[in-house]
Design a protein around this motif. Structure first.
Motif, PDB file in Angstrom:
ATOM      1  N   VAL A  18      11.088  21.023 104.526  1.00 41.39           N
ATOM      2  CA  VAL A  18      11.112  21.941 105.659  1.00 41.39           C
ATOM      3  C   VAL A  18       9.942  21.663 106.597  1.00 41.39           C
ATOM      4  O   VAL A  18      10.089  21.645 107.804  1.00 41.39           O
ATOM      5  N   SER A  19       8.778  21.432 106.059  1.00 42.90           N
ATOM      6  CA  SER A  19       7.604  21.146 106.878  1.00 42.90           C
ATOM      7  C   SER A  19       6.551  20.487 106.019  1.00 42.90           C
ATOM      8  O   SER A  19       6.609  20.521 104.790  1.00 42.90           O
ATOM      9  N   ALA A  20       5.599  19.873 106.676  1.00 44.47           N
ATOM     10  CA  ALA A  20       4.492  19.265 105.958  1.00 44.47           C
ATOM     11  C   ALA A  20       3.652  20.370 105.319  1.00 44.47           C
ATOM     12  O   ALA A  20       3.505  21.453 105.870  1.00 44.47           O
ATOM     13  N   ALA A  21       3.124  20.075 104.159  1.00 42.56           N
ATOM     14  CA  ALA A  21       2.301  21.048 103.441  1.00 42.56           C
ATOM     15  C   ALA A  21       0.881  20.519 103.303  1.00 42.56           C
ATOM     16  O   ALA A  21       0.638  19.319 103.300  1.00 42.56           O
ATOM     17  N   THR A  22      -0.038  21.459 103.191  1.00 46.97           N
ATOM     18  CA  THR A  22      -1.426  21.109 102.907  1.00 46.97           C
ATOM     19  C   THR A  22      -1.676  21.356 101.423  1.00 46.97           C
ATOM     20  O   THR A  22      -1.445  22.455 100.922  1.00 46.97           O
ATOM     21  N   ILE A  23      -2.132  20.332 100.747  1.00 43.16           N
ATOM     22  CA  ILE A  23      -2.366  20.381  99.308  1.00 43.16           C
ATOM     23  C   ILE A  23      -3.855  20.198  99.045  1.00 43.16           C
ATOM     24  O   ILE A  23      -4.465  19.242  99.525  1.00 43.16           O
ATOM     25  N   LEU A  24      -4.436  21.109  98.287  1.00 38.10           N
ATOM     26  CA  LEU A  24      -5.856  21.042  97.943  1.00 38.10           C
ATOM     27  C   LEU A  24      -5.994  20.625  96.486  1.00 38.10           C
ATOM     28  O   LEU A  24      -5.374  21.216  95.593  1.00 38.10           O
ATOM     29  N   ILE A  25      -6.786  19.601  96.239  1.00 33.89           N
ATOM     30  CA  ILE A  25      -7.088  19.170  94.876  1.00 33.89           C
ATOM     31  C   ILE A  25      -8.464  19.716  94.522  1.00 33.89           C
ATOM     32  O   ILE A  25      -9.471  19.327  95.115  1.00 33.89           O
ATOM     33  N   LEU A  26      -8.515  20.621  93.551  1.00 35.18           N
ATOM     34  CA  LEU A  26      -9.763  21.240  93.126  1.00 35.18           C
ATOM     35  C   LEU A  26     -10.065  20.739  91.719  1.00 35.18           C
ATOM     36  O   LEU A  26      -9.528  21.246  90.728  1.00 35.18           O
ATOM     37  N   GLY A  27     -10.894  19.711  91.633  1.00 31.42           N
ATOM     38  CA  GLY A  27     -11.123  19.089  90.348  1.00 31.42           C
ATOM     39  C   GLY A  27     -12.538  18.611  90.140  1.00 31.42           C
ATOM     40  O   GLY A  27     -13.468  18.974  90.871  1.00 31.42           O
ATOM     41  N   ASP A  28     -12.683  17.774  89.123  1.00 29.51           N
ATOM     42  CA  ASP A  28     -13.990  17.222  88.758  1.00 29.51           C
ATOM     43  C   ASP A  28     -13.953  15.705  88.934  1.00 29.51           C
ATOM     44  O   ASP A  28     -13.177  15.192  89.730  1.00 29.51           O
ATOM     45  N   VAL A  86      -5.319  22.611  90.369  1.00 31.18           N
ATOM     46  CA  VAL A  86      -6.581  22.946  89.699  1.00 31.18           C
ATOM     47  C   VAL A  86      -6.737  22.039  88.483  1.00 31.18           C
ATOM     48  O   VAL A  86      -5.969  22.144  87.523  1.00 31.18           O
ATOM     49  N   GLU A  87      -7.687  21.134  88.546  1.00 32.36           N
ATOM     50  CA  GLU A  87      -7.974  20.209  87.443  1.00 32.36           C
ATOM     51  C   GLU A  87      -9.428  20.433  87.034  1.00 32.36           C
ATOM     52  O   GLU A  87     -10.334  19.771  87.509  1.00 32.36           O
ATOM     53  N   LEU A  88      -9.634  21.420  86.212  1.00 38.72           N
ATOM     54  CA  LEU A  88     -10.987  21.834  85.842  1.00 38.72           C
ATOM     55  C   LEU A  88     -11.057  22.196  84.355  1.00 38.72           C
ATOM     56  O   LEU A  88     -10.053  22.580  83.759  1.00 38.72           O
ATOM     57  N   SER A 123      -3.681  21.920  85.789  1.00 44.25           N
ATOM     58  CA  SER A 123      -3.649  20.775  84.878  1.00 44.25           C
ATOM     59  C   SER A 123      -4.211  21.171  83.521  1.00 44.25           C
ATOM     60  O   SER A 123      -5.284  21.768  83.420  1.00 44.25           O
ATOM     61  N   ASP A 124      -3.476  20.840  82.493  1.00 42.03           N
ATOM     62  CA  ASP A 124      -3.975  21.004  81.139  1.00 42.03           C
ATOM     63  C   ASP A 124      -5.154  20.044  80.932  1.00 42.03           C
ATOM     64  O   ASP A 124      -5.222  18.986  81.560  1.00 42.03           O
ATOM     65  N   ILE A 125      -6.086  20.423  80.084  1.00 41.29           N
ATOM     66  CA  ILE A 125      -7.231  19.582  79.743  1.00 41.29           C
ATOM     67  C   ILE A 125      -7.345  19.544  78.220  1.00 41.29           C
ATOM     68  O   ILE A 125      -7.261  20.584  77.564  1.00 41.29           O
ATOM     69  N   LEU A 126      -7.530  18.357  77.680  1.00 39.28           N
ATOM     70  CA  LEU A 126      -7.700  18.204  76.237  1.00 39.28           C
ATOM     71  C   LEU A 126      -9.101  17.695  75.939  1.00 39.28           C
ATOM     72  O   LEU A 126      -9.633  16.843  76.657  1.00 39.28           O
ATOM     73  N   MET A 127      -9.705  18.206  74.882  1.00 39.66           N
ATOM     74  CA  MET A 127     -11.031  17.779  74.480  1.00 39.66           C
ATOM     75  C   MET A 127     -10.956  16.595  73.520  1.00 39.66           C
ATOM     76  O   MET A 127      -9.996  16.468  72.755  1.00 39.66           O
ATOM     77  N   PRO A 128     -11.973  15.716  73.536  1.00 36.84           N
ATOM     78  CA  PRO A 128     -12.014  14.625  72.562  1.00 36.84           C
ATOM     79  C   PRO A 128     -12.038  15.191  71.137  1.00 36.84           C
ATOM     80  O   PRO A 128     -12.595  16.270  70.899  1.00 36.84           O
ATOM     81  N   PRO A 129     -11.457  14.473  70.173  1.00 39.19           N
ATOM     82  CA  PRO A 129     -11.367  14.986  68.802  1.00 39.19           C
ATOM     83  C   PRO A 129     -12.711  15.220  68.121  1.00 39.19           C
ATOM     84  O   PRO A 129     -12.792  16.026  67.192  1.00 39.19           O
ATOM     85  N   ASN A 130     -13.769  14.549  68.616  1.00 43.44           N
ATOM     86  CA  ASN A 130     -15.075  14.704  67.961  1.00 43.44           C
ATOM     87  C   ASN A 130     -15.718  16.062  68.235  1.00 43.44           C
ATOM     88  O   ASN A 130     -16.777  16.368  67.680  1.00 43.44           O
TER      89      ASN A 130
END
Length: 201
Positions: A18-28, A86-88, A123-130
């Motif tokens: 329908v129209s162009a969108a503005t996408i914000l990436i909020l991450g690390d 949201v990638e945090l 976004s899901d985040i997984l921790m290292p196994p250690n």
């Protein structure tokens, strides 16, 4: 013939954004092109794949959920996005922060985004196994609980298949290298498309 033409026209219209969108990436750093020029990172590659949309990368290396929460109001005012990815949480986890505090911060972030009418892709985040099974499980539950409580889309962690492959990782063992960026952009694109209303690729 006229009816068929109208039907075909209607199908074409519904298959077009329908129209162009503005996408914000909020991450690390995982989204901030850490260790390479910005134009080689997955966000730029995603821009190339979705040229009709404006993608703003507000990711900061070392960012925590608390830091992003402090920055978010000004970003929402200046960018006015239709969608925020949201990638945090990775830095919260690496520093051993409480999963309860992470959940509190992420919930506030999502609530702020929703208050503007924008969609949220978490976004899901997984921790290292250690880091231990107990902490890793508690950390993982944060994202699952938020998905349910906030009724938002949870994207599987894009490092899931990359992190175990040393050919796709930088020497620090934490960050994806340049060779991994295309794979990440291909992973993220369909999730972005899924969450943007009225957009089909």
């Amino acid at each position: 013939m006229q009816i068929s033409a109208l039907l075909v026209s209607g199908i074409l219209l519904t298959a077009t954004p329908v129209s162009a969108a503005t996408i914000l990436i909020l991450g690390d750093s995982l989204s901030a092109s850490y260790g390479m020029p910005e134009h080689q990172g997955w966000v730029q590659l995603l821009r190339d794949k979705l040229p009709e949309h404006k993608i703003i990368n507000a990711s900061v290396s070392g960012e925590t959920s608390a830091g992003a929460l402090r920055r978010l109001p000004a970003l929402l005012d200046s960018v006015a996005p239709e969608l925020v990815l949201v990638e945090l949480g990775a830095n919260d986890g690496l520093r051993g922060f409480s999963p309860a505090q992470l959940k509190k911060n992420l919930t506030k972030i999502i609530t702020l985004i929703k208050s503007t009418g924008a969609n949220v892709l978490l976004s899901d985040i997984l921790m290292p196994p250690n880091y231990g099974k107990r902490y890793s499980q508690a950390f993982r539950r944060v994202y699952q609980e938020i998905q349910t409580e906030q009724a938002i889309t949870l994207m599987p962690f894009f490092m899931r298949e990359i992190a175990p492959n040393p050919d796709l990782m930088q020497k620090d063992g934490l960050h994806p290298n340049q060779a991994a960026q295309e794979q990440i952009s291909l992973w993220v694109k369909p999730w972005i498309v899924r969450v943007l209303p009225g957009v089909q690729q």
